[in-house]
Design a protein around this motif. Structure first.
Motif, PDB file in Angstrom:
ATOM      1  N   UNK A 102       0.829  -1.208   0.000  1.00  0.00           N
ATOM      2  CA  UNK A 102       0.000   0.000   0.000  1.00  0.00           C
ATOM      3  C   UNK A 102       0.867   1.264   0.000  1.00  0.00           C
ATOM      4  N   UNK A 103       1.939   1.254   0.779  1.00  0.00           N
ATOM      5  CA  UNK A 103       2.822   2.420   0.857  1.00  0.00           C
ATOM      6  C   UNK A 103       3.499   2.691  -0.483  1.00  0.00           C
ATOM      7  N   UNK A 104       3.948   1.637  -1.136  1.00  0.00           N
ATOM      8  CA  UNK A 104       4.581   1.812  -2.453  1.00  0.00           C
ATOM      9  C   UNK A 104       3.597   2.428  -3.440  1.00  0.00           C
ATOM     10  N   UNK A 105       2.356   1.955  -3.445  1.00  0.00           N
ATOM     11  CA  UNK A 105       1.340   2.516  -4.341  1.00  0.00           C
ATOM     12  C   UNK A 105       1.118   3.999  -4.045  1.00  0.00           C
ATOM     13  N   UNK A 106       1.022   4.327  -2.770  1.00  0.00           N
ATOM     14  CA  UNK A 106       0.759   5.716  -2.385  1.00  0.00           C
ATOM     15  C   UNK A 106       1.889   6.636  -2.842  1.00  0.00           C
ATOM     16  N   UNK A 107       3.122   6.176  -2.741  1.00  0.00           N
ATOM     17  CA  UNK A 107       4.262   7.010  -3.143  1.00  0.00           C
ATOM     18  C   UNK A 107       4.262   7.295  -4.639  1.00  0.00           C
ATOM     19  N   UNK A 108       3.714   6.379  -5.434  1.00  0.00           N
ATOM     20  CA  UNK A 108       3.680   6.559  -6.881  1.00  0.00           C
ATOM     21  C   UNK A 108       2.317   7.057  -7.377  1.00  0.00           C
ATOM     22  N   UNK A 109       1.498   7.576  -6.447  1.00  0.00           N
ATOM     23  CA  UNK A 109       0.184   8.141  -6.788  1.00  0.00           C
ATOM     24  C   UNK A 109      -0.705   7.143  -7.531  1.00  0.00           C
ATOM     25  N   UNK A 110      -0.643   5.887  -7.110  1.00  0.00           N
ATOM     26  CA  UNK A 110      -1.486   4.839  -7.668  1.00  0.00           C
ATOM     27  C   UNK A 110      -2.593   4.514  -6.663  1.00  0.00           C
ATOM     28  N   UNK A 111      -3.657   3.842  -7.106  1.00  0.00           N
ATOM     29  CA  UNK A 111      -4.661   3.398  -6.125  1.00  0.00           C
ATOM     30  C   UNK A 111      -3.989   2.586  -5.024  1.00  0.00           C
ATOM     31  N   UNK A 112      -4.244   2.950  -3.796  1.00  0.00           N
ATOM     32  CA  UNK A 112      -3.533   2.317  -2.675  1.00  0.00           C
ATOM     33  C   UNK A 112      -3.873   0.845  -2.562  1.00  0.00           C
ATOM     34  N   UNK A 113      -5.145   0.504  -2.610  1.00  0.00           N
ATOM     35  CA  UNK A 113      -5.577  -0.886  -2.484  1.00  0.00           C
ATOM     36  C   UNK A 113      -5.797  -1.457  -3.879  1.00  0.00           C
TER      37      UNK A 113
END
Length: 227
Positions: A102-113
């Motif tokens: 989830x953190x990796x997704x958030x850093x790349x402005x992707x859907x978190x889940x």
């Protein structure tokens, strides 16, 4: 120093979070920067090996730096970790791993889940996970006997190599496999494919535990010395 169970659990959770965040995040970055799968895989491999060296060096004195339920299972079977604490380790590792995705997704402005759609299945993939996990556990268990201070490098370098010589790119870790099921990215794996990976990883770990116990059996060593 002796660390309390709560601190050991936090170390396992945080370490697994950072490991998965590195695996998923570097996969996202590598895939974005190159259309060549070989280059992307290399960009995924090097950070993973590097972060393992760092995490094991830093958290090893706190929790043993398992970050992997297969490792925890083997140490519990060897009676080097209480069962209740081992269960806590596994829960912390899985939770930390999912949060790492989830953190990796958030850093790349992707859907978190996310739920992965990446197909990873078949006899070759499952055999690769047995081999990958066997090698990882053998590196740890033999390393503890012959050169314990080198384990961070042994693990980091082994996983770096196994990314390339195994058909599965060497998950070798049930917590990582579960966490990558929550990432529809370069590093992902369909949740449907995760259980077979987990079974293969546990089999590989158990074979490694048996093999190392046999290899370093004191009676056998004494008999060889007599001969």
């Amino acid at each position: 120093m002796t660390f309390t169970p709560s601190r050991r659990l936090v170390a396992e959770g945080l370490g697994t979070l950072l490991l998965v965040c590195t695996v998923v995040g570097s996969g996202i970055m590598a895939d974005a920067l190159s259309a060549d799968d070989a280059v992307s895989l290399l960009g995924n491999t090097i950070p993973t090996g590097a972060i393992l060296i760092v995490l094991i060096t830093l958290f090893g004195p706190v929790s043993g730096a398992h970050f992997n339920p297969a490792v925890t299972l083997v140490f519990a079977l060897r009676r080097e970790l209480p069962v209740t604490l081992a269960v806590g380790y596994v829960v912390a590792q899985i939770a930390g791993g999912i949060l790492g995705s989830f953190l990796a997704h958030a850093m790349f402005d992707l859907p978190v889940v996310q739920i992965s759609q990446k197909l990873r299945t078949g006899d070759g993939q499952w055999l690769a996970e047995v081999v990958a996990t066997f090698g990882l556990l053998a590196s740890i268990l033999i390393g503890l006997r012959v050169k314990a201070e080198a384990i961070p490098w042994l693990v980091g370098l082994y996983i770096t190599a196994a990314y390339w010589f195994t058909a599965s790119t060497s998950f070798a870790n049930p917590a990582v496999a579960i966490a990558r099921g929550f990432s529809d990215s370069f590093a992902g794996i369909r949740p449907l494919d995760v259980p077979a990976f987990v079974v293969a990883e546990i089999i590989g770990a158990l074979i490694a535990a048996w093999f190392v116990a046999w290899l370093f059996q004191p009676q056998a060593a004494q008999q060889d010395n007599v001969k």
